[in-house]
Structures are given as C-alpha cells and as structure tokens.
Enzyme design. Structure first.
Site, PDB file in Angstrom:
ATOM      1  NE  ARG A  36      -0.588   0.138   4.933  1.00 42.84           N
ATOM      2  CZ  ARG A  36      -0.928  -0.531   6.036  1.00 42.84           C
ATOM      3  NH1 ARG A  36      -1.929  -1.392   6.017  1.00 42.84           N
ATOM      4  NH2 ARG A  36      -0.274  -0.317   7.150  1.00 42.84           N
TER       5      ARG A  36
ATOM      6  CD  GLU B 227       1.748   2.888   6.445  1.00 47.63           C
ATOM      7  OE1 GLU B 227       0.584   2.769   6.051  1.00 47.63           O
ATOM      8  OE2 GLU B 227       2.025   3.050   7.635  1.00 47.63           O
TER       9      GLU B 227
ATOM     10  CG  ASP C   4       6.093  -2.371  11.866  1.00 49.17           C
ATOM     11  OD1 ASP C   4       5.932  -1.349  12.568  1.00 49.17           O
ATOM     12  OD2 ASP C   4       5.212  -2.789  11.108  1.00 49.17           O
TER      13      ASP C   4
ATOM     14  CD1 TRP D 220       6.637   2.401  15.427  1.00 49.29           C
ATOM     15  CD2 TRP D 220       5.730   1.659  17.333  1.00 49.29           C
ATOM     16  NE1 TRP D 220       5.549   1.611  15.107  1.00 49.29           N
ATOM     17  CE2 TRP D 220       4.980   1.142  16.248  1.00 49.29           C
ATOM     18  CE3 TRP D 220       5.348   1.284  18.628  1.00 49.29           C
ATOM     19  CZ2 TRP D 220       3.874   0.309  16.440  1.00 49.29           C
ATOM     20  CZ3 TRP D 220       4.249   0.466  18.812  1.00 49.29           C
ATOM     21  CH2 TRP D 220       3.528  -0.012  17.729  1.00 49.29           C
TER      22      TRP D 220
ATOM     23  CD  GLU E  54      -1.521  -3.411   8.955  1.00 50.71           C
ATOM     24  OE1 GLU E  54      -2.158  -3.515   7.880  1.00 50.71           O
ATOM     25  OE2 GLU E  54      -1.092  -2.324   9.386  1.00 50.71           O
TER      26      GLU E  54
ATOM     27  CG  HIS F 260       2.217  -5.366   8.353  1.00 50.75           C
ATOM     28  ND1 HIS F 260       1.855  -4.600   7.270  1.00 50.75           N
ATOM     29  CD2 HIS F 260       2.400  -4.496   9.380  1.00 50.75           C
ATOM     30  CE1 HIS F 260       1.829  -3.321   7.652  1.00 50.75           C
ATOM     31  NE2 HIS F 260       2.165  -3.229   8.911  1.00 50.75           N
TER      32      HIS F 260
HETATM   33  C1  BGC Z   1       2.098   0.598   9.867  1.00 51.30           C
HETATM   34  C2  BGC Z   1       2.616  -0.163  11.047  1.00 51.30           C
HETATM   35  C3  BGC Z   1       3.207   0.837  11.975  1.00 51.30           C
HETATM   36  C4  BGC Z   1       2.019   1.631  12.442  1.00 51.30           C
HETATM   37  C5  BGC Z   1       2.237   2.574  13.543  1.00 51.30           C
HETATM   38  C6  BGC Z   1       0.969   1.441  10.340  1.00 51.30           C
HETATM   39  O1  BGC Z   1       0.359   2.147   9.354  1.00 51.30           O
HETATM   40  O2  BGC Z   1       1.747  -0.219   8.813  1.00 51.30           O
HETATM   41  O3  BGC Z   1       3.111  -1.376  10.906  1.00 51.30           O
HETATM   42  O4  BGC Z   1       4.039   0.364  12.940  1.00 51.30           O
HETATM   43  O5  BGC Z   1       1.362   2.268  11.381  1.00 51.30           O
HETATM   44  O6  BGC Z   1       1.512   2.143  14.541  1.00 51.30           O
END
Ligand code: BGC
Length: 996
Positions: A496, A498, A505, A558, A772, A793
C-alpha cells in the site's frame, strides 16, 4: 607424514617469522571461509578498519582456536615472497575468530588488499595458511571524486510523475584495459549501461538512506564491458524514494524535485597507466524515452514505441537531445554501499490463470510476493497491456485492491509491434499474489508471465521445520514476510502507500530476522540512518528514513528500536563494534526519556509523548469484554525501563563503567516507579492484560516474590480465554514468558491453535505471508478495514524466534554464539522439530524426533564454540551418544541432572543422543500425497525421510524455509540447489506409494 616435513612446509608457508611452536596437523583446524565486513570479497568499501573474520573446520570434536595471525598485502605474490607485506598482525593469542579490525597503515582509495590467516589450535598446533581473500577500497574522500553532479537541462512541472530521464556520453579508451571501476550514485534511482549492456545486477540503486545526510555510491567492475577505442555510457534515472510518492499523505518530491547523476570511471591499463576515462560533466546529453512514468507505489507506464534504440552505444545520434547542467550538490554525504544490494532473487511461474466472477483474467502466483512481473507479448503496435497487482481475492473470488489505498500498483506497456517483446518494469515494485491482466493480445498463458522476486540479497542463515505442517507454513510465511519487507530498508509492508521503515515493526521482529537471514550489514546501514534522522532532542522518528516530519517521533516501543535493534544484533553476531557505533544514538534516546520523565510529577515516570500502544491487539464487540487494551502509560514506562536496562548492559559490554552504573541506576529507579504506579501489592499488573504481564515479566520489572503471581495470572488469562490477546508489543515475548515461568503447555497451546486469534489462523485461510492483523480476513470471510489491512506485515512473525530458540532449542549463551545452549522443548503435539543456524563460527543445528517411546536428538556445534546441551526428560534413563553410553562418549563433559533433564557440556562436533521417554504417543497420521507442499512432506516422518534421502543438499539448505509452502515441482526455483527432473519424479513416485 613425517613431523619434520610439516615443520619445513610450515616454515615455507609462513614465509616470514614463524612463531609456530608445533607443526601443522592434518587432523587439526583448517581455516575455511574468510570474510571482510561480513562479505566474501567486497569491492568498493570505505572506512579504515575493515572487520576480518573466518570460520574453521575440524575433523575432530572439541576444536578450538588458541591464536591467529593475519597478513595483508597488495598482491598475493607478496605472501609467497614474504616481503612487502602491508600488515602482519603477528601471532595473537585469542580464541576470537569473528571480529578483527584491520590495524595496519592507512588504506588507500581504489586499492585491492589481499589477506590470509592461520590459526593455532588448543594444543598450539598451527594450521596451514588459508587461501588468500581480498577486499577493495572505494573512493574515500570527497576529493577522490572529480566528477560533477549533472541534471537534465530542462525545467518540468514536477507536480506529477514525469518521464524517466536518460543521460549519455561517449569517451575513448586508449589501450588494453587491465581493470576498470565505475563509481556511481544519483538523486533518485539509476540504471547504468555501458556499450549497450546493463552494468551490474543490482536494482533500486543507490538504495534508500537519509539522503540529506547519507548517500551511498556503488562500485562496479566494468573491465569486461569496455573496448579499446570509442565507448558509450548511459544512465536511466527513476523517481524512487527521492522524488516519487512517499508516505500515506500523497506527498512527493520529499528529498528534491530534480533527478541527478554522479559517475566516474577509472581505468588501469595493462601497461600500468591509470586514467579517469569518463566522468559526469557538462558534456553529457539528456532526453526522455520509453518510460513515461515510474513510481514505487504507482507502477510504471512504458511505451515501447518511444524507445531510443542504441542510446548507450557509440555512434548514436543524440542531436535532438538536450544538454545537462552541473549542480553543486554536497559531496560530503557520499559513502560506500555497505548493505547487500537489492537483486532479483527468484522467479516464480503463475500457478494458474483464473477468470473471476466479474470476468477479470487474473494470474495466481500462488505466493504473496514482492517484485514485479516480466511479460512476453506479441501484437500490434500501440496495443496497451495493463497489469494490476493485488494481494488477495475477495470472498466471491473477485480481484480486490481496496487495501492498497492510494498505491496503484499498475504497470502499462504499449507494444512497438515488432515481433516478440519482453517487458519488466524498472523503478517500481509491487506486493502481490494476483495479477489482473487487461488488453493482452491473444490468450493469457502462464508461460508468458514470470514473477520476479526482489529484495536485499541477504544470505539465508536459518531454517526451522517440525512435524506440524501448519507450523511449517508459518515458518514459510515469516521468511516470505521478511523477504518482502527487507528491500533496502526494513519496512512495515510492501504494497500500500506506505512501505516505510517503521521502527516498531523491526523492533519486534529483529530477533527473528537475525535467525532467518544474515541481516548484519542490512540493519547496520539502517541504524546509521536512524542516528542520522534522530532529532536533536534524542527522540527517534516513527519511520527511518524519516519522511513523516519531526513531529512523528518518540513513541514507546517504536523509538526504542534505537536501543533494542543494536542489542539484538550484538546478541546474534557478537560484534561489539555495532554497539560502539550506535552508542551515542542509544544514549541520546535514553537521555531523551530521562528528560521527558523529569518534566512530569515524578522523575521516573514518562507520560507525555504520543504512543501507539499495543498496536492491533485483540478486540471484540462484546459489551463485557471489549478486548485487550493495555494502558499506554504502562507501555511507555515498561519500555523506558527496558531501554535503560539494555543501555546499561551495552555500556558494561563496552567497558564504559561510569555509564553502566548511571544507566543501571536509572533502570532501577524506573523499575521502582513502575512498581509503585502499575503493580498492586499482591502482584497484579494494571490493565490486567496479557501484554501488561508479558512486558512486566520479560523486562524484569517485578520484585522476585511477585513474578510467580504475575505469571500465574497471565497463564490463567490465556487458559480462560483460550487464546492470545496481544498486539505488536505484547506478542513477541508471550510464549517466552509463559514457558520460562513453567507454563510451557499453555505456550504450546497458543502456538498450535488454529482458530482466530492465533498465529495459525491465517495459515488455515491460505496465507503465504504474515498478516498485519490477526483477522485480516475474518472467520466469516469478510475483510478487515481496508484502511489498514496488509497481508504482508512481518510484526506478528516475531514468534519465529521462539520456534528456533525453544521448540528446536538453539540459543546464544554468549553474544554471537561463541557459547551456545541447546535446549529443545518437545511440545506434546509435536514429534519432530529441527532448526539450523549458520553462525559466525559455522553451522549450529538441532534436530529431535520422538517416535515409539524413543527420543533422539542430533546436535551440531560449530568449531571454536562450546555448548551446554539439555536433554529433556532424560534425568532417569540411560542415554547413548552415537551408540556409546554417555559417560564414555568423546567430547562431552560435566554430565549432570537438573530436574527432569540431563545437562552436559559439549565441544564442537556432531552428537546424536538417544533415550527412552515416557510421553504420549502422537500419531503421525496418513502420509501426504505428492501434491502436498514441501512443509507437509517434511511434517510426516516417512515422506520427510524420502526427501532427506533423495535431496540431502536441499534438506540441509537454509533456503528450505522459503519453499515450505510450495509443491515439489516449484521447489527447484526457490532453493538454489540443482535438483534433476528424475529426482523429483522419483520422490513423487515414492510419496505416492506411501500415500496408498
Ligand atoms: C504501519 C505499522 C506501523 C504503524 C504505527 C501502520 O500504518 O503499517 O506497521 O508500525 O502504522 O503504529
């Protein structure tokens, strides 16, 4: 052989001062593979202290290195002559074979250095010298670049994707070339061509870094592409991460709106002359051609009628091309590429062609993959073929793209009509299993389409398999999740709009990633970008490279990737230099936390930053249990403590004792504050969710007497609900915490559960990658919210590490596996598990089978390491090793019992232990048929044996994990080991017979 002979030979071979105290022994250690900066023979490196390492082989058990000696020279002949060595380390007494920084005189740019090593074993017997290996320096200083940045001399409205620029020049080579190196980088992506040939096999160069601070250049050996006399050079540029769409808010031109190229070509002639024969300068020409548009998310539009045939060959008429302008872009940010390049790794043929209920013609690749389609087509000029890519079909079986959001993932190819045409896109990649084909002239046949899998070219290092077919598929899915999301940057998802380097992650997935593949250079590079993009406050962006802006930073779980990932790498690879390099970045993040916490009411509670929380945890519509929500404050402070703790340990490992004490204190204070704020006197952790207990226990945040209570509550919650409720942050350590506190059965129940929510639920829905969400496809076959529903994911794939460390039992007892623990835990539902890991010292493996009341464990310990092996349930039963009673077996020591288990120490070598066990017999069920997946065949003892006998090299290969979800026929395209058609047919026949 006579001792005297070896002594003489030893003297001859050492060709210099011999410090050997004994002669080489043919049975003793041999130096096997040599690596520089974790690569075989890297070309174009920078830095003055390349990291040298080797592995050893030995025929005897218990092999150890006691000392080593390294020599470096500018030619291999210098070794034989024993003169003109650049550096000789002399004999150094240490058992370390993995990380030695070159410590000789300054290294010169563009120079190749040869090196060799010999070692001494535990009895001080020297090995022979290794064969020579080499590394080659690249350009080291801005002054080494004499080329100028060039840009096409036109101004175009960059508000939408533009045609791809092409740049060209001609030059002359004045003699016979002995060697030639092309150094290149760009703003945007580039593809280089010399005399009509593509240079190198990398794609997506120069890779993605924090471009404003760090821009990699690549080095190519182009000796064979040059001709004496006139030559032509050309480059295509693509928008890539630099100027294309990036992020989920429709932004583009993030790093700049103009593409540019920097290149220079150095030649050494056979007569010794050297010259820069071409460099980018204002004499180059620019044009556009067939690539009308190429964007990472959107796809590519290519009009073959616009091709400029021969544009990278001499004599091409560029009269209608524009000029170029030079640009004064910063040269200080240039650095040699360190990470493995992105390459075309595999090719997959479509499994079938489907016509959907809506009437679309769709190719099913049988695997959610990342890369692109290569297509063969023949038809009339002007015909346009469109390929749209999607991950899933909806419940009616129609092509589904809503979850791709704004990413178009579409390639359009217009034919030039001149016979057979073959097309693959240049500067875009797609995440897909299904391809909708429109406008294709003639019948859509699978043989005209090929899926090209691309990712960073990391060496596969790990494999896990078991007697559970769906667990095998889970392993497959985790590895394919890693393949798809390790494309120069560790991303959240590959499809997507992103595809970003989300820090959270990789924070949860790094430990698993380090088992599956050699990630060291890949993650090292990314961590340098993390530091480059770290804010002056020490806060760490949500994504690295940061394209979301300064306000998107500082989230618990994160941002902690800055500390957790280097620590995970140190554990996996044992390289302190990673910690040293990242130390300031790690410290800056923890200092940021300390300061933020001090702004609050108490000094050790951090409450004032945005946090994602336990992202995508289990939720429900039930009025009495809306799901598992873990307090964000609890998460923030658990991670605050965790990062302080890991930083204290890092400081200790680096010998920075003042810091070690400072951060140890900080950890203790944060832990005390955590207990006051979030733990009741009786040991209940607030939120009372699985994640709250997992974090509190795995980060060591509870007083000793409350640990058991907390673990009991966690296990009780798991039992009562019958399933996990954790999100991104709670999931990785859930099974660890349960098993480590005596709830191994609960951990295993979670592992093999197949109903939603669980790891295996997506497998039952045909997943070929990790989803995901726990319920990307709900049990009623509807999709989750398309606003966030990726089917590739890796975060929940973090369970992979538990399969290696617990189910198969491979653990590092010291960083980098110099000391090893093998402690398999056979769950009652399994009758077999096996894992292997190619460590810095060589292969480590464990394979156990439980059958007919007998337990058999085969363990391989690499040379120059030692292991503690735990034999589960062997305390009270006679054990043999390779048929010999345990106490008489060679290479083993300190055999003792510990609870139900037998524990012993083992030196390097392969050992097979056998003993009787009193565990319930589990039926293996019927043998699967020949159309089963490789993972299903490996799950059954009889078909597993057929595979082992017929293709031992395939079964020994760490690539096998990638093939678990494929049928036998598709296996040879995945595992790069020759398997003949006859072998496949014979396996099919044998499997067929067993099935009857
Ligand atoms: C991503 C995640 C990321 C998250 C933040 C999402 O849109 O795909 O994997 O860590 O945003 O919470």
């Amino acid at each position: 052989m006579h001792k005297q002979f070896w002594l003489v030979l030893g003297v001859l071979l050492t060709a210099g001062a011999v410090t050997a105290t004994a002669a080489p022994d043919p049975g003793a250690l041999k130096v096997a593979s040599l690596r520089t900066n974790h690569k075989a023979t890297p070309m174009g490196i920078d830095g003055q202290a390349p990291c040298l390492a080797w592995t050893l082989t030995a025929s005897a058990r218990g092999a150890r290195q006691r000392a080593y000696r390294i020599q470096v020279a500018e030619s291999p002949e210098a070794f034989a002559e024993g003169e003109n060595l650049v550096w000789d380390s002399g004999k150094v007494n240490t058992d370390q074979s993995a990380h030695h920084a070159y410590d000789g005189p300054a290294l010169e740019p563009r120079t190749r250095y040869y090196w060799r090593v010999r070692v001494w074993d535990g009895d001080d017997r020297p090995s022979a010298w290794s064969a020579a290996s080499w590394w080659e320096m690249g350009l080291l200083e801005p002054a080494d670049w004499t080329a100028q940045w060039i840009e096409p001399d036109w101004t175009k409205d960059a508000s939408e994707p533009l045609p791809s620029p092409m740049l060209r020049s001609e030059f002359s080579v004045d003699g016979t070339v002995a060697s030639a190196r092309l150094y290149v980088t760009s703003h945007g992506l580039y593809e280089m061509h010399l005399n009509g040939q593509r240079v190198g096999d990398q794609v997506f160069s120069p890779g993605w870094t924090s471009y404003d601070h760090r821009l990699q250049y690549q080095t190519y050996d182009v000796t064979d592409l040059l001709a004496s006399g006139p030559n032509a050079i050309g480059a295509r540029l693509g928008d890539g991460w630099y100027r294309g769409y990036i992020g989920f808010q429709g932004q583009h031109d993030y790093y700049g709106d103009t593409l540019a190229l920097l290149a220079q070509l150095h030649v050494t002639y056979e007569d010794g002359r050297t010259a820069v024969v071409v460099r980018t300068d204002d004499g180059w020409r620019a044009a556009t051609g067939a690539i009308q548009m190429s964007d990472i998310y959107m796809g590519e539009t290519y009009d073959a009628r616009q091709e400029r045939t021969g544009w990278t060959q001499t004599g091409y008429d560029a009269a209608d091309w524009s000029g170029v302008r030079t640009a004064p872009h910063d040269m200080d940010r240039l650095l040699a590429q360190t990470a493995p390049p992105v390459r075309r790794i595999q090719e997959i043929k479509p499994k079938e062609v489907i016509v959907t209920p809506e009437g679309d013609t769709v190719l099913d690749m049988g695997q959610n993959m990342v890369g692109w389609m290569r297509m063969r087509v023949e038809g009339e000029a002007g015909t346009q073929v469109t390929l749209r890519h999607a991950e899933v079909l909806d419940k009616e079986g129609n092509f589904y793209t809503a979850n791709l959001r704004a990413a178009d993932q579409t390639t359009r190819y217009t034919l030039d009509g001149e016979g057979e045409e073959v097309y693959a896109p240049h500067f875009t990649f797609q995440g897909f299993r299904y391809v909708k084909v429109s406008g294709y002239p003639g019948e859509v046949e699978p043989e005209d389409f090929t899926g090209v899998v691309i990712h960073s070219d990391m060496r596969p290092t790990g494999h896990f398999q078991s007697s559970h077919a769906r667990l095998n598929q889970l392993q497959h899915n985790t590895v394919w999740g890693q393949k798809g999301n390790f494309l120069d940057v560790p991303t959240d998802c590959p499809q997507r709009d992103e595809r970003l380097g989300w820090t959270g992650d990789i924070q949860v997935f790094a430990r698993t990633a380090n088992f599956n593949m050699d990630t060291v250079n890949f993650l090292k590079k990314w961590l340098r970008d993390l530091e480059a993009d770290q804010l002056p406050s020490g806060s760490v962006p949500h994504v690295v490279p940061n394209v979301l802006g300064e306000n998107s930073a500082g989230a618990a779980g994160w941002a902690d990737a800055s500390v957790v990932v280097p620590w995970a790498m140190y554990q996996a690879y044992g390289n302190k230099q990673i910690l040293e390099t990242q130390y300031e970045s790690m410290r800056a993040w923890v200092e940021f936390l300390r300061e933020r916490a001090a702004m609050d009411s108490t000094t050790y509670l951090w409450e004032n930053n945005f946090t994602f929380g336990d992202w995508l945890a289990y939720n429900t519509d039930r009025s009495d249990y809306p799901g598992a929500t873990t307090s964000k404050d609890l998460i923030r402070n658990a991670y605050f403590a965790r990062s302080a703790d890991l930083l204290a340990r890092t400081a200790r490992a680096l010998g920075r004792m003042d810091d070690a004490e400072r951060y140890q204190k900080l950890f203790e204070n944060v832990r005390a504050a955590f207990q006051r704020e979030f733990v009741t006197p009786r040991g209940r952790v607030t939120s009372d969710t699985q994640t709250s207990y997992v974090l509190a226990l795995s980060f060591d945040l509870l007083p000793g007497d409350q640990r058991a209570t907390a673990a009991r509550r966690l296990a009780q919650d798991v039992r009562e609900r019958g399933h996990l409720t954790t999100g991104f942050l709670g999931t990785p350590d859930l099974t660890h915490v349960l098993a480590d506190h005596g709830y191994r059965d609960e951990a295993f129940d979670l592992l093999v559960r197949e109903e939603y929510p669980s790891w295996l639920y997506p497998v039952t829905r045909g997943a070929t990658t990790i989803w995901e969400r726990w319920n990307g496809i709900r049990p009623d076959s509807t999709f989750q919210d398309p606003g966030m529903n990726s089917f590739n994911h890796y975060a929940y794939g973090a369970i992979g590490e538990w399969l290696y460390t617990e189910v198969a039992g491979l653990q590092a007892a010291a960083p980098g596996y110099s000391e090893i623990r093998v402690a398999p835990h056979p769950g009652d539902t399994l009758t077999h598990a096996r894992a292997l890991l190619d460590t810095n010292y060589g292969r480590l493996a464990s394979s156990w089978t439980r059958r007919d009341g007998q337990f058999r464990l085969t363990v391989t310990i690499p040379p120059n390491t030692q292991a503690t092996v735990r034999l589960p349930g062997a305390a009270r039963t006679p054990v043999t090793e390779s048929g010999t009673p345990l106490d008489a077996a060679e290479g083993l020591s300190a055999v003792r019992t510990d609870g139900e288990d037998r524990v012993l120490n083992a030196g390097s070598g392969t050992y097979t232990f056998e003993y009787a066990v009193d565990r319930p017999a589990v039926s293996s069920g019927e043998a699967p048929g020949p159309d089963a997946t490789v993972g299903e065949l490996l799950a059954h003892p009889e078909t597993r044996q057929v595979l082992r006998d017929a293709m031992p090299e395939v079964v020994a290969s760490p690539w096998l994990s990638q093939a678990m979800g494929f049928s036998l026929e598709r296996l040879p395209r995945i595992v790069p080991v020759e398997v003949g058609e006859e072998t496949l047919q014979s396996v099919r026949r044998q499997v067929q017979r067993l099935g009857r």
